[in-house]
Design a protein around this motif. Structure first.
Motif, short mmCIF file in Angstrom:
data_model
loop_
_atom_site.label_atom_id
_atom_site.label_comp_id
_atom_site.label_asym_id
_atom_site.label_seq_id
_atom_site.Cartn_x
_atom_site.Cartn_y
_atom_site.Cartn_z
N VAL A 97 0.95 -1.25 -0.07
CA VAL A 97 -0.11 0.04 0.14
C VAL A 97 0.86 1.19 -0.05
N ARG A 101 -1.82 5.68 0.90
CA ARG A 101 -3.04 4.44 1.28
C ARG A 101 -4.22 4.70 -0.18
N TYR A 104 -2.85 0.13 -4.32
CA TYR A 104 -2.71 -1.10 -3.61
C TYR A 104 -2.32 -2.11 -4.71
N PRO A 182 -8.29 7.54 0.00
CA PRO A 182 -8.10 6.26 1.00
C PRO A 182 -9.39 5.51 1.22
N GLY A 500 -10.30 5.77 8.68
CA GLY A 500 -9.12 5.70 8.17
C GLY A 500 -8.11 6.35 9.16
#
Length: 558
Positions: A97, A101, A104, A182, A500
């Protein structure tokens, strides 16, 4: 009907009922002596479409665990909290990641084939996520809208490319997801059946009753929603990750859809079937708990049974009419119809107890308080009068099995008592859930259930009542009430972002959103259930997942 003989000392983690011998609590190694045989399962009806990117039913989400695979998966073959862990599946490892963030990166495993013999490639991964939007998967607009390029796919699904959002490299076998912001729940959303990897040849429309090739230990060979579903071993499967996809025990699994719940109980008792999906009728619970205690497993659910009310058509386009229903329902009576206090508990909130974001609250109980105590029918009647909807025709829709039908009949009597001309329409399990979602059917009020997809408040509040999951004219519109409040929707996005950076503050906000929604009463929560699994005497190795329930393929039938 108290299931009196079911102890609370079973050895399966997460289960409060008794267990069969050989319970698997730690994902133990495969025991070849138990391989083989046919597992016979029963349900009152099929689960609708067999397409994993469209189907949103417990009936088939259980089956998808041992047929399909995503890049990630919830750990299998274990019970309790361990079953909520996300592990690599078709990916070689958990993602890297980066980019604050928002990026991926995965590496796809090599040497895996679909059940038709074709290899699984990164091109299949890209095509799978494009197809997610092309077939208008139920949560495409909520869970996957943050993928770069998703906005264009939501506007014109047929031409979806996700350019810049899903980037694949055949040389390195890498798959990269780029998000616009994110998403702390992204790993969960990659571990549910909507994102299982399908061959790029899969049709860009609902596959219906036609099986799509699988990657897991089993494949579908035939499906008739009115009679049966047949699964056999996938000849191309090999165990690449025991944690994500252990090899199964039965050689064949048959799901029959021809019996009602009463007959299902009898079939399991006499050994002509091994397990029943439907809740045992209340009048049979004491019998099975007393006579067959070692074959009964009771597991608390992160779920609720509820009554969605269509906020866009009469009479429930009036908030007072919806509030009246919430005041009038005797939730204790509903729990009794379900089977009693050992298998259900009244609730007033959408988020279940012991779930992230839940806050004790009850806006619709006589005498006030944070927990439900009793209905207030007089207040309900007054609200119906004030709403100007008294005397209107109201039809409630429920499933046709004995438990759902009995609760539907009770709700019909409640609606009649508070001033409506109420009737009940029952539908088989394989069509009811999609029927009540589609606005073309003009369903005013219905009875349904919701079980967690993953442990996050948004999975109840945003999925069931967010604006992005209301799709008029679609069978895949899980916001059954058609509820869309822009101010509440904005609060949901804020709470999601908080998860988050400050999960405690985020969950506190989700609890307040739950209460805000209940003031507007688009749904009437009824109770949280305990799941009763009744298995035949020959079944061993019962394993229960907190996310996807009993591991059917891990049962010993030999």
């Amino acid at each position: 009907m108290a299931l009196a003989a079911c102890s609370s000392t079973g050895s399966t983690a997460g289960s409060s009922g008794s267990t069969s011998s050989g319970a698997n609590v730690s994902g133990s190694a495969f025991q070849a002596q138990h391989k083989g045989g046919t597992l016979t399962m029963l349900a009152n009806g099929g689960g609708g479409t067999l397409d994993p990117q469209i189907n949103y039913t417990n009936t088939f989400w259980q089956l998808y665990q041992n047929t399909y695979d995503g890049l990630l998966k919830f750990r299998r073959g274990v019970s309790g909290a361990a079953s909520e862990e996300v592990v690599p599946d078709l990916a070689t490892a958990m993602p890297k990641v980066t980019n604050s963030r928002k990026t991926y990166t995965f590496t796809l495993r090599k040497g895996i084939k679909f059940s038709n013999g074709s290899p699984v490639t990164v091109d299949d991964v890209l095509a799978t996520f494009q197809r997610l939007f092309k077939v208008s998967s139920p949560t495409a607009g909520s869970w996957y809208a943050q993928i770069v390029g998703a906005d264009a796919c939501l506007k014109t699904p047929a031409t979806c490319t996700l350019k810049g959002g899903v980037v694949v490299n055949p040389k390195t076998n890498e798959v990269q997801f780029n998000l616009t912001s994110p998403n702390p729940e992204f790993k969960y959303q990659l571990a549910v059946p909507f994102t299982v990897i399908l061959p790029k040849s899969a049709p860009a429309k609902d596959a219906g009753d036609t099986p799509i090739p699988t990657t897991g230990p089993y494949k579908f060979v035939s499906y008739d929603p009115s009679s049966e579903l047949v699964m056999v071993r996938n000849p191309y499967f090999h165990e690449w990750s025991h944690a994500a996809q252990p090899q199964g025990y039965p050689d064949k699994m048959i799901y029959k859809f021809t019996l009602d719940a009463e007959a299902e109980v009898s079939a399991v008792e006499n050994g002509s079937a091994d397990w029943m999906f439907d809740p045992p009728p209340a009048d049979r619970l004491n019998e099975i708990g007393t006579k067959y205690p070692k074959q009964v497993h009771i597991n608390p659910q992160l779920a609720f049974w509820y009554v969605p009310m269509n906020v866009n058509i009469p009479p429930f386009n009036n908030v007072k009419a919806r509030q009246a229903v919430n005041w009038a329902i005797d939730r204790a009576a509903v729990v009794s119809l379900y089977g009693g206090t050992k298998v259900g508990s009244p609730v007033c909130t959408i988020l279940p107890p012991n779930f992230p974001g839940h806050a004790d609250s009850c806006q619709y109980t006589k005498g006030g308080g944070t927990t439900w105590k009793a209905p207030d029918v007089a207040k309900a009647k007054k609200l119906v009068e004030e709403s100007g909807t008294k005397g209107q025709q109201v039809t409630i829709v429920s499933q046709s099995d004995s438990v759902n039908k009995s609760i539907g009949e009770y709700l019909q009597s409640v609606l009649t008592e508070i001033g409506y001309k109420a009737s009940l329409k029952t539908l088989s399990e394989n069509i009811e859930f999609t029927y009540i979602q589609n606005t073309k059917h003009k369903v005013q009020i219905s009875l349904t259930q919701w079980y967690e997809d993953y442990p996050a408040a948004s999975d109840f509040l945003n999925v069931l009542l967010g604006c992005s999951d209301f799709h008029p004219g679609s069978d895949s519109s899980v916001n059954i009430a058609g509820f869309c409040d822009k101010s509440i929707d904005a609060k949901m996005q804020t709470a999601e972002a908080l998860m988050g950076t400050n999960p405690d503050a985020g969950n506190k906000m989700w609890g307040q959103i739950d209460q805000d929604i209940m003031k507007l009463a688009p749904v009437a929560p009824l109770f949280t259930p305990n799941l009763v699994d009744f298995v035949s005497s020959r079944v061993g190795n019962y394993v229960y997942s907190n996310v996807f329930f009993m591991n059917q393929d891990q049962l010993w039938v030999k």
